[in-house]
Motif scaffolding. Structure first.
Motif, PDB file in Angstrom:
ATOM      1  N   SER A  55     -16.975 -26.455  13.368  1.00 53.90           N
ATOM      2  CA  SER A  55     -16.197 -26.324  14.607  1.00 53.90           C
ATOM      3  C   SER A  55     -15.541 -27.660  14.942  1.00 53.90           C
ATOM      4  O   SER A  55     -16.121 -28.723  14.724  1.00 53.90           O
ATOM      5  CB  SER A  55     -17.109 -25.931  15.771  1.00 53.90           C
ATOM      6  OG  SER A  55     -17.875 -24.804  15.437  1.00 53.90           O
ATOM      7  N   TYR A  56     -14.352 -27.580  15.504  1.00 54.53           N
ATOM      8  CA  TYR A  56     -13.580 -28.771  15.876  1.00 54.53           C
ATOM      9  C   TYR A  56     -13.065 -28.576  17.291  1.00 54.53           C
ATOM     10  O   TYR A  56     -12.842 -27.448  17.721  1.00 54.53           O
ATOM     11  CB  TYR A  56     -12.395 -28.964  14.922  1.00 54.53           C
ATOM     12  CG  TYR A  56     -12.809 -29.052  13.473  1.00 54.53           C
ATOM     13  CD1 TYR A  56     -13.005 -30.276  12.856  1.00 54.53           C
ATOM     14  CD2 TYR A  56     -13.046 -27.888  12.744  1.00 54.53           C
ATOM     15  CE1 TYR A  56     -13.420 -30.347  11.536  1.00 54.53           C
ATOM     16  CE2 TYR A  56     -13.465 -27.955  11.421  1.00 54.53           C
ATOM     17  CZ  TYR A  56     -13.649 -29.187  10.819  1.00 54.53           C
ATOM     18  OH  TYR A  56     -14.056 -29.252   9.519  1.00 54.53           O
ATOM     19  N   TYR A  57     -12.840 -29.689  17.948  1.00 55.03           N
ATOM     20  CA  TYR A  57     -12.481 -29.642  19.367  1.00 55.03           C
ATOM     21  C   TYR A  57     -11.176 -30.386  19.592  1.00 55.03           C
ATOM     22  O   TYR A  57     -10.786 -31.242  18.785  1.00 55.03           O
ATOM     23  CB  TYR A  57     -13.631 -30.237  20.198  1.00 55.03           C
ATOM     24  CG  TYR A  57     -14.868 -29.368  20.013  1.00 55.03           C
ATOM     25  CD1 TYR A  57     -15.102 -28.310  20.874  1.00 55.03           C
ATOM     26  CD2 TYR A  57     -15.712 -29.539  18.920  1.00 55.03           C
ATOM     27  CE1 TYR A  57     -16.182 -27.459  20.668  1.00 55.03           C
ATOM     28  CE2 TYR A  57     -16.791 -28.693  18.702  1.00 55.03           C
ATOM     29  CZ  TYR A  57     -17.020 -27.663  19.581  1.00 55.03           C
ATOM     30  OH  TYR A  57     -18.070 -26.801  19.360  1.00 55.03           O
ATOM     31  N   GLN A  64     -13.302 -28.425  24.397  1.00 59.58           N
ATOM     32  CA  GLN A  64     -12.422 -27.283  24.142  1.00 59.58           C
ATOM     33  C   GLN A  64     -12.322 -26.987  22.647  1.00 59.58           C
ATOM     34  O   GLN A  64     -11.771 -27.781  21.888  1.00 59.58           O
ATOM     35  CB  GLN A  64     -11.029 -27.596  24.716  1.00 59.58           C
ATOM     36  CG  GLN A  64     -10.066 -26.451  24.647  1.00 59.58           C
ATOM     37  CD  GLN A  64     -10.532 -25.263  25.455  1.00 59.58           C
ATOM     38  OE1 GLN A  64     -10.686 -25.340  26.671  1.00 59.58           O
ATOM     39  NE2 GLN A  64     -10.813 -24.145  24.770  1.00 59.58           N
ATOM     40  N   LEU A  65     -12.902 -25.840  22.256  1.00 62.75           N
ATOM     41  CA  LEU A  65     -12.875 -25.450  20.844  1.00 62.75           C
ATOM     42  C   LEU A  65     -11.427 -25.309  20.375  1.00 62.75           C
ATOM     43  O   LEU A  65     -10.612 -24.668  21.033  1.00 62.75           O
ATOM     44  CB  LEU A  65     -13.606 -24.115  20.697  1.00 62.75           C
ATOM     45  CG  LEU A  65     -13.830 -23.594  19.290  1.00 62.75           C
ATOM     46  CD1 LEU A  65     -14.715 -24.530  18.478  1.00 62.75           C
ATOM     47  CD2 LEU A  65     -14.444 -22.186  19.341  1.00 62.75           C
ATOM     48  N   SER A  66     -11.138 -25.899  19.239  1.00 65.83           N
ATOM     49  CA  SER A  66      -9.765 -25.825  18.747  1.00 65.83           C
ATOM     50  C   SER A  66      -9.667 -25.139  17.384  1.00 65.83           C
ATOM     51  O   SER A  66      -8.644 -24.538  17.066  1.00 65.83           O
ATOM     52  CB  SER A  66      -9.225 -27.248  18.724  1.00 65.83           C
ATOM     53  OG  SER A  66      -8.592 -27.550  17.567  1.00 65.83           O
ATOM     54  N   ARG A  67     -10.741 -25.222  16.587  1.00 66.52           N
ATOM     55  CA  ARG A  67     -10.691 -24.642  15.245  1.00 66.52           C
ATOM     56  C   ARG A  67     -12.107 -24.350  14.765  1.00 66.52           C
ATOM     57  O   ARG A  67     -13.024 -25.104  15.080  1.00 66.52           O
ATOM     58  CB  ARG A  67     -10.040 -25.673  14.312  1.00 66.52           C
ATOM     59  CG  ARG A  67     -10.073 -25.306  12.858  1.00 66.52           C
ATOM     60  CD  ARG A  67      -9.528 -26.427  11.991  1.00 66.52           C
ATOM     61  NE  ARG A  67      -8.085 -26.503  12.018  1.00 66.52           N
ATOM     62  CZ  ARG A  67      -7.349 -27.097  11.073  1.00 66.52           C
ATOM     63  NH1 ARG A  67      -7.940 -27.675  10.046  1.00 66.52           N
ATOM     64  NH2 ARG A  67      -6.053 -27.133  11.153  1.00 66.52           N
ATOM     65  N   ASN A 263      -3.054 -32.795  12.015  1.00 64.70           N
ATOM     66  CA  ASN A 263      -4.163 -32.093  12.632  1.00 64.70           C
ATOM     67  C   ASN A 263      -4.608 -32.791  13.916  1.00 64.70           C
ATOM     68  O   ASN A 263      -5.007 -33.947  13.890  1.00 64.70           O
ATOM     69  CB  ASN A 263      -5.305 -32.098  11.597  1.00 64.70           C
ATOM     70  CG  ASN A 263      -6.454 -31.250  12.013  1.00 64.70           C
ATOM     71  OD1 ASN A 263      -6.664 -30.998  13.195  1.00 64.70           O
ATOM     72  ND2 ASN A 263      -7.218 -30.816  11.039  1.00 64.70           N
ATOM     73  N   PRO A 264      -4.587 -32.106  15.035  1.00 66.71           N
ATOM     74  CA  PRO A 264      -4.920 -32.778  16.286  1.00 66.71           C
ATOM     75  C   PRO A 264      -6.402 -32.709  16.661  1.00 66.71           C
ATOM     76  O   PRO A 264      -6.763 -32.990  17.778  1.00 66.71           O
ATOM     77  CB  PRO A 264      -4.115 -31.966  17.301  1.00 66.71           C
ATOM     78  CG  PRO A 264      -4.152 -30.582  16.755  1.00 66.71           C
ATOM     79  CD  PRO A 264      -4.219 -30.713  15.251  1.00 66.71           C
ATOM     80  N   HIS A 265      -7.270 -32.305  15.720  1.00 68.47           N
ATOM     81  CA  HIS A 265      -8.653 -32.026  16.094  1.00 68.47           C
ATOM     82  C   HIS A 265      -9.602 -33.096  15.604  1.00 68.47           C
ATOM     83  O   HIS A 265      -9.418 -33.660  14.551  1.00 68.47           O
ATOM     84  CB  HIS A 265      -9.107 -30.696  15.501  1.00 68.47           C
ATOM     85  CG  HIS A 265      -8.017 -29.703  15.490  1.00 68.47           C
ATOM     86  ND1 HIS A 265      -7.599 -29.093  16.638  1.00 68.47           N
ATOM     87  CD2 HIS A 265      -7.224 -29.256  14.509  1.00 68.47           C
ATOM     88  CE1 HIS A 265      -6.595 -28.290  16.338  1.00 68.47           C
ATOM     89  NE2 HIS A 265      -6.349 -28.365  15.063  1.00 68.47           N
ATOM     90  N   ALA A 266     -10.661 -33.272  16.366  1.00 66.06           N
ATOM     91  CA  ALA A 266     -11.729 -34.159  15.912  1.00 66.06           C
ATOM     92  C   ALA A 266     -12.940 -33.307  15.556  1.00 66.06           C
ATOM     93  O   ALA A 266     -13.213 -32.325  16.244  1.00 66.06           O
ATOM     94  CB  ALA A 266     -12.081 -35.121  17.033  1.00 66.06           C
TER      95      ALA A 266
END
Ligand SMILES: O=C(O)CCC(=O)C(=O)O
Length: 269
Positions: A55-57, A64-67, A263-266
């Motif tokens: 999971s990535y936020y 906020q879950l993003s992926r 990719n904007p997620h951490a």
């Protein structure tokens, strides 16, 4: 692996594909949308466990879950969608050889959810260190299925039209955040000089595009989450089934630049 002997696409669709590196197939999964929506709700409620599903936020909102990625080993219904006949036959026909799932993800773009910076997916795969794509390897293909409507307002996919299938060009990249050099995107001056086309999709529509096609998306400015599922497929001839190795490698080093392209997620941990 069997040979590709299906013919699902019209000559007109194949011509468009050859000239643009993407194709829009309205309604491909229209009759599976209710199930897909329920399954995504289920998966979004799973406790984060980076050793299993990943999971990535949102980069600027860690709650906020993003992926979510690597969920098909834990979800039979999703496994059937990503590895079933509908997608595999279509992708194999476009690839002109047998295709195998490389990775899968759900992109949640919640209200205010971040953009996906302009990029070519293939830069993150095997060819990342080259200055142009390898003409000997059929491009990896992505299919997205819109589970919710994707609109201009909620940040639908945007592509550079008229990008021929045989283009081998890798567009120069830059790191827009000096403090996070692993986040790479297409150079802003080049992005601004390209023509971008927005591709809104209805629930059940599919878009297929190659790893060489420049694409991006804007933030979600609506008040609803926009959910899309993505599968990426490699030609079986390029190393066979590499999915498990991909996730094992990524788990060891999730912040590596190759996983951060556009990719904007951490990662969650
Ligand atoms: O979901 C989007 O808005 C774009 C996603 C994208 O470009 C990606 O995941 O590589």
């Amino acid at each position: 692996m069997t040979q590709v002997n299906t013919k699902l696409l019209t000559e007109e669709q194949v011509k468009f594909w050859n000239e643009n590196s993407y194709i829009h197939i309205p309604g491909l999964f229209k009759n599976r949308i209710a199930e897909l929506s329920t399954w995504i709700d289920e998966i979004s409620n799973w406790e984060p466990d980076f050793d299993k599903w990943m999971s990535y936020y949102e980069m600027d909102n860690p709650n906020q879950l993003s992926r979510v990625e690597n969920f098909i080993p834990y979800h039979e219904g999703m496994k059937e969608i990503f590895t079933g006949q509908t997608i595999i036959e279509l992708i194999s026909e476009l690839m002109k050889e047998p295709a195998v799932l490389y990775k899968e993800r759900i992109n949640f773009k919640s209200p205010g959810g971040g953009p996906h910076a302009a990029h070519q997916d293939g830069v993150a795969y095997e060819q990342g260190e080259n200055s142009s794509f390898d003409p000997e390897i059929a491009p990896y293909l992505s299919i997205l299925v819109s589970v919710d409507e994707a609109t201009e307002e909620n940040g639908c996919l945007q592509v550079v039209p008229n990008w021929p299938l045989d283009s081998l060009e890798i567009i120069p990249m830059e790191a827009p955040f000096p403090e996070r050099p692993e986040y790479m995107k297409i150079k802003q001056s080049i992005e601004d000089s390209l023509t971008w086309k927005k591709l809104p999709t209805q629930p059940g529509d599919a878009l297929i595009f190659t790893e060489r096609l420049p694409h991006r998306s804007e933030p979600n400015q609506s008040d609803k989450t926009r959910r899309i599922i993505y599968g990426v497929y490699n030609p079986f001839s390029d190393g066979g089934d590499k999915r498990e190795k991909y996730y094992a490698d990524k788990r060891k080093n999730p912040n590596d630049a190759r996983y951060m392209v556009g990719n904007p997620h951490a990662p969650s941990n």
